[in-house]
Design a protein around this motif. Structure first.
Motif, mmCIF file in Angstrom:
data_model
loop_
_atom_site.group_PDB
_atom_site.id
_atom_site.type_symbol
_atom_site.label_atom_id
_atom_site.label_comp_id
_atom_site.label_asym_id
_atom_site.label_seq_id
_atom_site.Cartn_x
_atom_site.Cartn_y
_atom_site.Cartn_z
ATOM 1 N N TYR B 191 112.832 -10.416 -10.300
ATOM 2 C CA TYR B 191 112.094 -11.713 -10.539
ATOM 3 C C TYR B 191 112.245 -11.746 -11.899
ATOM 4 O O TYR B 191 111.763 -10.867 -12.686
ATOM 5 C CB TYR B 191 110.586 -11.281 -10.037
ATOM 6 C CG TYR B 191 110.496 -11.115 -8.508
ATOM 7 C CD1 TYR B 191 110.718 -12.369 -7.615
ATOM 8 C CD2 TYR B 191 110.520 -9.742 -8.146
ATOM 9 C CE1 TYR B 191 110.657 -12.231 -6.213
ATOM 10 C CE2 TYR B 191 110.338 -9.656 -6.457
ATOM 11 C CZ TYR B 191 110.527 -10.737 -5.799
ATOM 12 O OH TYR B 191 110.559 -10.796 -4.307
ATOM 13 N N PRO B 192 111.944 -13.106 -12.259
ATOM 14 C CA PRO B 192 111.834 -13.562 -13.769
ATOM 15 C C PRO B 192 110.816 -13.183 -14.556
ATOM 16 O O PRO B 192 109.536 -13.107 -13.831
ATOM 17 C CB PRO B 192 111.914 -15.140 -13.757
ATOM 18 C CG PRO B 192 111.815 -15.555 -12.510
ATOM 19 C CD PRO B 192 111.941 -14.236 -11.519
ATOM 20 N N GLU B 193 110.819 -12.627 -15.800
ATOM 21 C CA GLU B 193 109.776 -12.088 -16.396
ATOM 22 C C GLU B 193 108.594 -13.250 -16.829
ATOM 23 O O GLU B 193 107.500 -12.504 -16.534
ATOM 24 C CB GLU B 193 110.311 -11.615 -17.976
ATOM 25 C CG GLU B 193 109.452 -10.824 -18.744
ATOM 26 C CD GLU B 193 109.863 -10.575 -20.184
ATOM 27 O OE1 GLU B 193 111.075 -11.302 -20.763
ATOM 28 O OE2 GLU B 193 109.350 -9.868 -21.018
ATOM 29 N N GLY B 194 108.828 -14.212 -16.583
ATOM 30 C CA GLY B 194 107.607 -15.209 -16.992
ATOM 31 C C GLY B 194 106.685 -15.169 -16.076
ATOM 32 O O GLY B 194 105.457 -15.744 -16.432
ATOM 33 N N ILE B 195 106.894 -14.711 -14.808
ATOM 34 C CA ILE B 195 105.757 -14.967 -13.801
ATOM 35 C C ILE B 195 104.778 -13.559 -13.727
ATOM 36 O O ILE B 195 103.850 -13.540 -13.127
ATOM 37 C CB ILE B 195 106.476 -14.979 -12.291
ATOM 38 C CG1 ILE B 195 107.248 -13.698 -11.838
ATOM 39 C CG2 ILE B 195 107.334 -15.996 -12.090
ATOM 40 C CD1 ILE B 195 107.643 -13.540 -10.275
ATOM 41 N N LYS B 201 102.467 -6.733 -17.200
ATOM 42 C CA LYS B 201 103.655 -7.007 -18.271
ATOM 43 C C LYS B 201 103.849 -5.617 -19.124
ATOM 44 O O LYS B 201 104.573 -5.187 -19.389
ATOM 45 C CB LYS B 201 103.287 -8.175 -18.876
ATOM 46 C CG LYS B 201 104.430 -8.781 -19.804
ATOM 47 C CD LYS B 201 104.642 -9.961 -20.252
ATOM 48 C CE LYS B 201 105.911 -10.341 -20.560
ATOM 49 N NZ LYS B 201 105.857 -11.836 -21.033
ATOM 50 N N ILE B 202 102.272 -4.914 -19.445
ATOM 51 C CA ILE B 202 102.363 -3.848 -20.045
ATOM 52 C C ILE B 202 102.874 -2.655 -19.366
ATOM 53 O O ILE B 202 103.536 -1.938 -20.028
ATOM 54 C CB ILE B 202 100.761 -3.594 -20.688
ATOM 55 C CG1 ILE B 202 100.143 -4.504 -21.494
ATOM 56 C CG2 ILE B 202 100.684 -2.279 -21.267
ATOM 57 C CD1 ILE B 202 98.634 -4.610 -21.637
ATOM 58 N N LEU B 203 102.696 -2.508 -18.124
ATOM 59 C CA LEU B 203 103.106 -1.794 -17.228
ATOM 60 C C LEU B 203 104.770 -1.560 -17.426
ATOM 61 O O LEU B 203 105.401 -0.757 -17.305
ATOM 62 C CB LEU B 203 102.880 -1.846 -15.875
ATOM 63 C CG LEU B 203 101.629 -1.283 -15.539
ATOM 64 C CD1 LEU B 203 101.290 -1.471 -14.083
ATOM 65 C CD2 LEU B 203 101.573 0.214 -15.644
ATOM 66 N N PHE B 204 105.490 -3.012 -17.457
ATOM 67 C CA PHE B 204 106.756 -2.979 -17.574
ATOM 68 C C PHE B 204 107.491 -2.894 -18.732
ATOM 69 O O PHE B 204 108.666 -2.673 -18.918
ATOM 70 C CB PHE B 204 107.104 -4.570 -17.004
ATOM 71 C CG PHE B 204 107.042 -4.921 -15.634
ATOM 72 C CD1 PHE B 204 106.501 -3.847 -14.792
ATOM 73 C CD2 PHE B 204 107.166 -6.183 -15.258
ATOM 74 C CE1 PHE B 204 106.206 -4.088 -13.269
ATOM 75 C CE2 PHE B 204 106.836 -6.513 -13.621
ATOM 76 C CZ PHE B 204 106.609 -5.525 -12.723
ATOM 77 N N TYR B 205 106.570 -2.558 -19.511
ATOM 78 C CA TYR B 205 107.306 -2.170 -21.079
ATOM 79 C C TYR B 205 106.646 -0.662 -21.184
ATOM 80 O O TYR B 205 106.975 -0.253 -22.397
ATOM 81 C CB TYR B 205 106.833 -3.141 -22.123
ATOM 82 C CG TYR B 205 107.908 -4.400 -22.133
ATOM 83 C CD1 TYR B 205 109.112 -4.244 -22.554
ATOM 84 C CD2 TYR B 205 107.298 -5.494 -21.187
ATOM 85 C CE1 TYR B 205 109.875 -5.453 -22.451
ATOM 86 C CE2 TYR B 205 108.408 -6.583 -21.112
ATOM 87 C CZ TYR B 205 109.600 -6.470 -21.793
ATOM 88 O OH TYR B 205 110.478 -7.605 -21.517
ATOM 89 N N THR B 206 106.268 -0.097 -20.259
ATOM 90 C CA THR B 206 105.885 1.365 -20.782
ATOM 91 C C THR B 206 106.135 2.270 -19.401
ATOM 92 O O THR B 206 107.256 2.715 -19.620
ATOM 93 C CB THR B 206 104.301 1.280 -20.772
ATOM 94 O OG1 THR B 206 103.665 0.678 -19.771
ATOM 95 C CG2 THR B 206 103.680 0.698 -22.387
ATOM 96 N N ILE B 207 105.139 2.389 -18.487
ATOM 97 C CA ILE B 207 105.532 3.529 -17.680
ATOM 98 C C ILE B 207 106.445 3.042 -16.513
ATOM 99 O O ILE B 207 107.145 3.810 -15.856
ATOM 100 C CB ILE B 207 104.432 4.363 -16.969
ATOM 101 C CG1 ILE B 207 103.452 3.354 -16.300
ATOM 102 C CG2 ILE B 207 103.742 5.096 -17.805
ATOM 103 C CD1 ILE B 207 102.506 4.253 -15.479
ATOM 104 N N LEU B 208 106.841 1.790 -16.352
ATOM 105 C CA LEU B 208 107.636 1.045 -15.410
ATOM 106 C C LEU B 208 108.398 0.372 -16.262
ATOM 107 O O LEU B 208 108.405 -0.871 -16.160
ATOM 108 C CB LEU B 208 106.982 0.538 -14.318
ATOM 109 C CG LEU B 208 105.993 1.202 -13.249
ATOM 110 C CD1 LEU B 208 105.488 0.235 -12.358
ATOM 111 C CD2 LEU B 208 106.883 1.984 -12.454
ATOM 112 N N PRO B 209 109.576 0.816 -17.028
ATOM 113 C CA PRO B 209 110.237 0.021 -18.077
ATOM 114 C C PRO B 209 111.413 -0.936 -17.461
ATOM 115 O O PRO B 209 112.349 -0.985 -18.113
ATOM 116 C CB PRO B 209 110.826 1.054 -18.713
ATOM 117 C CG PRO B 209 111.115 2.421 -17.845
ATOM 118 C CD PRO B 209 109.976 1.991 -16.858
ATOM 119 N N ILE B 210 110.803 -1.862 -16.406
ATOM 120 C CA ILE B 210 111.568 -2.838 -15.931
ATOM 121 C C ILE B 210 112.015 -3.616 -17.060
ATOM 122 O O ILE B 210 113.199 -4.276 -17.136
ATOM 123 C CB ILE B 210 110.950 -3.753 -14.631
ATOM 124 C CG1 ILE B 210 110.673 -2.438 -13.624
ATOM 125 C CG2 ILE B 210 111.621 -4.767 -14.417
ATOM 126 C CD1 ILE B 210 109.747 -3.108 -12.479
#
Lengths: 339, 264
Positions: B191-195, B201-210
């Motif tokens: 899925y695109p980042e903007g949504i 978003k914090i999760l996606f750059y830390t413990i779930l590094p999507i």
């Protein structure tokens, strides 16, 4: 590399030194049923199982030692600690001077392991490819592995199935290849954990010949665990019996037999039926009138006296034998449990 | 040290080669697994075609960027599941005592274990990833960056799988947690980042590094930025280090088992 052990004024070269080794396992307790499951989630209860309790022993170069005990005695746990698979809670282990806890990789180059219950070979590959793979694992040059494989083919008679995928081999051939694979790096110590499990008597005998040959040719020190008494009797000169995590006997096979073989089994076929009852030194095991089987404790009653009770003129045939080693070992296990 | 790395590399490659040989025993299954995985991935694009027929942009991504996102997601998934398939079975391996076979070898236990089998269908994922890159726009620069991000992303996905599976050393059966995390890493990757906003978003750059696996590479393929490139490398190294640290820390608690098993 070897540790010098001073024992009763004699210096010996021990390749395996185990001192005060202990290992506990924490096991979660669960009461029966769904209620028990819920309770164990909310308030879990744990039990500490002392798998190995303060065991110590040494094994010298070239020895073939049986490390035996009933199920759950702690023998596999001890072997796993010696090979670096498990971390001990207490105690010291030195295998060829190396500590399995901190020098696992270095140790792996020096030892070989065969777990009869766990196969290490790739089943879709041939024994030849498997041996090549194991050679790579031990960083051996390809030419050396090739030489070694040729040597093994001759020594252990593998030519008939060296190029057959492992999955198409019989269990016996497969175990033979497992053992040979564990020798590719010329280990100085070999741990065999029930290598003959599930094999028929003929194949078992072949495996025993292989182990003997390997010990003779390469002077490999062998630590063997097995529930098959014939393995122990035919291969090992020393027995370490473990029960409930402790060593209950560490003696030579000769001594074991000498001390425990004070009982004889007398089987007699009679002309006329005799009615004998248990008495001091004699236990009637089977009485079918004309056929009698009794156990004679020669410390209390001589064989001659026992035969006199049967009346020698009445005997058609007689067989006097030692108590099977299996029975001796079982009685040692039971003694350990009673203590 | 260098010889040790060289030997480890040789054994790892040999292990992958033999695992691939095993999968190639059945030609029909081998090829159908690859082709059907590509078709499976292609099916998901249909919904985006419909969506982009209504809008020009979703979450800040153009249609071509969505295709590239799918390419990166498939590529990273492919690298991780093909080369390190066993990292996704690691929890079970620990609980059933199957680590024994690797512990008696003079090689890195974790690497030997996670490279001991391959997932053939993931070859389809990797091919699909490259097809998406071709559609997005193939240049040498894009190809090199794409290949690099598939590797870094594959390493991060594997590291996350190892980190959560290593919890088995302490908590026993953690397969469900580990599988959920691994699924989240894959599902949200397309899925695109903007949504995504705020905490997610914090999760996606830390413990779930999507974000590091998928979103930053999309940014860099559009607009290369050296500092972001370094962040991706740094985070990849960090995740690998944490995975190794946790695994080896837990290994001291390994309790093996006496279950019978066979290497098939």
């Amino acid at each position: 590399m070897k540790t010098k052990i001073r024992k009763k004024g004699v210096i010996s070269l021990a390749v395996i030194t185990v001192e005060h080794l202990s290992k506990n396992f924490k096991v979660k307790l669960k009461e029966k049923g769904l209620k028990g499951s819920i309770k164990s989630i909310i308030k879990p209860n744990y039990k500490i199982i002392k798998a190995v309790k303060d065991i110590s022993f040494n094994i010298e170069k070239g020895e073939m030692v049986a490390f035996i005990g009933p199920n759950g005695a702690g023998k596999s746990t001890s072997i796993k600690m010696m090979t670096g698979i498990l971390y001990p809670d207490k105690g010291e282990i030195r295998i060829l001077g190396l500590d399995p806890k901190t020098q696992r990789k270095k140790l792996a180059y020096e030892i070989g392991c065969v777990f009869g219950q766990k196969e290490q070979l790739w089943t879709h590959l041939t024994p030849y490819d498997n041996f090549k793979f194991f050679g790579a694992i031990y960083d051996l040059p390809s030419s050396h592995v090739e030489k070694k494989i040729q040597e093994f083919i001759e020594l252990f008679e593998l030519e008939d199935f060296i190029n057959t995928p492992v999955r198409n081999l019989s269990l016996g051939q497969r175990i033979r290849c497992e053992i040979v694979a564990s020798l590719i790096h010329e280990p100085k110590v070999l741990f065999l954990d029930e290598p003959t499990i599930g094999l028929d008597p003929v194949v078992k005998e072949n495996i025993r010949v292989l182990i003997k040959r390997m010990n003779k040719e390469y002077k490999t020190t062998v630590v063997l665990t097995s529930h098959d008494v014939s393995d122990i009797e035919k291969l090992c000169k020393r027995v370490i019996i473990v029960n409930k995590g402790q060593i209950v006997l560490d003696d030579s096979m000769e001594n074991l037999k000498y001390h425990y073989l004070n009982k004889k089994i007398v089987e007699a076929k009679m002309k006329e039926a005799v009615n004998l009852e248990d008495q001091e030194g004699i236990t009637i095991l089977k009485d079918k009138g004309y056929n009698l089987k009794m156990e004679v404790d020669i410390k209390k009653k001589s064989i001659a006296d026992a035969i006199k009770l049967l009346n020698p003129d009445n005997i058609v045939d007689i067989n006097i034998s030692n108590i099977p080693l299996e029975q001796i070992i079982s009685s040692i296990y039971k003694d350990g449990e009673q203590e | 040290m260098l010889t040790e790395v060289k030997n480890q590399w040789k054994v790892t490659m040999l292990s992958i080669k033999y695992a691939l040989q095993r999968e190639m025993l059945n030609k029909v299954t081998f090829f159908s697994n690859i082709i059907f995985m590509m078709l499976n991935n292609a099916c998901f694009i249909v919904q985006w075609i419909i969506l982009y027929s209504l809008k020009n942009e979703v979450g800040g991504y153009s249609f071509k960027q969505i295709l590239l996102l799918w390419g990166i997601a498939a590529g990273t998934f492919g690298v991780s599941h093909f080369f390190f398939k066993e990292s996704y079975e690691l929890s079970e391996t620990i609980n059933t005592g199957k680590l024994d076979a690797f512990l008696i070898q003079p090689k890195n236990v974790l690497l030997s274990c996670i490279t001991s089998s391959v997932e053939v269908s993931c070859i389809g994922d990797m091919i699909y990833g490259w097809i998406m890159l071709f559609i997005y726009g193939f240049t040498l620069k894009n190809a090199l960056l794409f290949a690099f991000f598939c590797i870094t992303g594959g390493f991060i996905l594997t590291s996350v799988a190892v980190i959560f599976a290593s919890l088995s050393f302490w908590f026993g059966r953690v397969e469900i947690v580990a599988n959920t995390i691994n699924s989240l890493m894959t599902n949200f990757a397309t899925y695109p980042e903007g949504i995504f906003k705020g905490f997610v978003k914090i999760l996606f750059y830390t413990i779930l590094p999507i974000g590091i696996v998928n979103f930053l590479p999309i940014q860099l393929l559009k607009d290369f930025n050296f500092s972001t490139f370094l962040i991706i490398i740094g985070v990849t190294i960090l995740f690998i280090a944490v995975a190794f640290f946790l695994f080896y820390k837990g290994l001291k608690r390994y309790s093996s088992s006496n279950l019978m098993n066979v290497r098939v």
